[in-house]
Design a protein around this motif. Sequence first.
Motif, PDB file in Angstrom:
ATOM      1  N   ASP A 273       0.828  -1.205   0.000  1.00 40.76           N
ATOM      2  CA  ASP A 273       0.000   0.000   0.000  1.00 40.76           C
ATOM      3  C   ASP A 273       0.862   1.255   0.000  1.00 40.76           C
ATOM      4  O   ASP A 273       1.134   1.854   1.044  1.00 40.76           O
ATOM      5  CB  ASP A 273      -0.927  -0.007   1.221  1.00 40.76           C
ATOM      6  N   GLN A 274       1.309   1.660  -1.184  1.00 35.77           N
ATOM      7  CA  GLN A 274       2.025   2.914  -1.389  1.00 35.77           C
ATOM      8  C   GLN A 274       1.300   3.683  -2.492  1.00 35.77           C
ATOM      9  O   GLN A 274       0.700   3.093  -3.370  1.00 35.77           O
ATOM     10  CB  GLN A 274       3.486   2.660  -1.758  1.00 35.77           C
ATOM     11  N   ARG A 275       1.400   5.014  -2.451  1.00 36.57           N
ATOM     12  CA  ARG A 275       0.494   5.813  -3.261  1.00 36.57           C
ATOM     13  C   ARG A 275       1.155   6.673  -4.323  1.00 36.57           C
ATOM     14  O   ARG A 275       0.503   7.530  -4.900  1.00 36.57           O
ATOM     15  CB  ARG A 275      -0.355   6.700  -2.334  1.00 36.57           C
ATOM     16  N   ASP A 276       2.435   6.470  -4.598  1.00 38.69           N
ATOM     17  CA  ASP A 276       3.033   7.249  -5.686  1.00 38.69           C
ATOM     18  C   ASP A 276       2.655   6.628  -7.028  1.00 38.69           C
ATOM     19  O   ASP A 276       2.333   5.436  -7.117  1.00 38.69           O
ATOM     20  CB  ASP A 276       4.554   7.320  -5.530  1.00 38.69           C
ATOM     21  N   GLY A 277       2.702   7.445  -8.084  1.00 35.13           N
ATOM     22  CA  GLY A 277       2.250   7.016  -9.401  1.00 35.13           C
ATOM     23  C   GLY A 277       2.922   5.758  -9.928  1.00 35.13           C
ATOM     24  O   GLY A 277       2.238   4.804 -10.336  1.00 35.13           O
ATOM     25  N   PRO A 278       4.269   5.699  -9.968  1.00 31.90           N
ATOM     26  CA  PRO A 278       4.926   4.503 -10.508  1.00 31.90           C
ATOM     27  C   PRO A 278       4.553   3.228  -9.764  1.00 31.90           C
ATOM     28  O   PRO A 278       4.371   2.171 -10.380  1.00 31.90           O
ATOM     29  CB  PRO A 278       6.418   4.827 -10.358  1.00 31.90           C
ATOM     30  N   TRP A 279       4.432   3.318  -8.441  1.00 34.08           N
ATOM     31  CA  TRP A 279       4.068   2.127  -7.667  1.00 34.08           C
ATOM     32  C   TRP A 279       2.666   1.651  -8.034  1.00 34.08           C
ATOM     33  O   TRP A 279       2.436   0.456  -8.245  1.00 34.08           O
ATOM     34  CB  TRP A 279       4.150   2.428  -6.171  1.00 34.08           C
TER      35      TRP A 279
END
Length: 203
Positions: free
Chosen positions: A91-97
């Motif tokens: 559960d990470q919220r940056d675009g690439p992830w």
Amino acid sequence: MTAEEDALPASGFLGEEQARALFADMNEVIRAGEETRRLRSEMITVFAALGWSQERIARLTGLSQPAVSKQVAKARPDRSAPQPPPDVALDQRDGPWLEGRLWGLAEDISASLHGDAHCTRLADAFGRGRKLFTPSAVDALRRLVERDLAEHRTKLSPSHRSAYDVISRGLDVPETTTVADGSASVRRALARRIQRDRLGGGN
């Protein structure tokens, strides 16, 4: 176009538009190869920073140990400061992830439907480096995944839908903070793998 080119007689061979398309296809393959090699080099650097031996990395990548050593030295000439391991929490919220999670989800949907999914071709194109992660390409993959989830709800598990809902909400409003742990391509690759493992889809 020069006057000399204008004067060339029609030969029955390829026209200019056909030639342009031909070279564009070649350039796409060449670019994909370069990007995949760059990603492999970055991943080698990540594992080396985590303390994996060059011999172990060479065995896993199929490269020679001198080749691995060269890539590590080139990517990280100053190795005095140890690098923290990348955050691999799902559960990470940056675009690439989030893009990597979407990619992994699409691949798992494709595998669950034995390749007979709307998202199969585009997910495979990302995997082969034939498609770049542009906003339009990511939007296209989202639409195809949504279509598969709608049309094959009885064949797919609830975890596919719940994963998509989380990913979709994140992509609508991704975090704009600077990604510190590796390049965008590395984060996509990690998220893709972790998402697939979480869903229980293939190796």
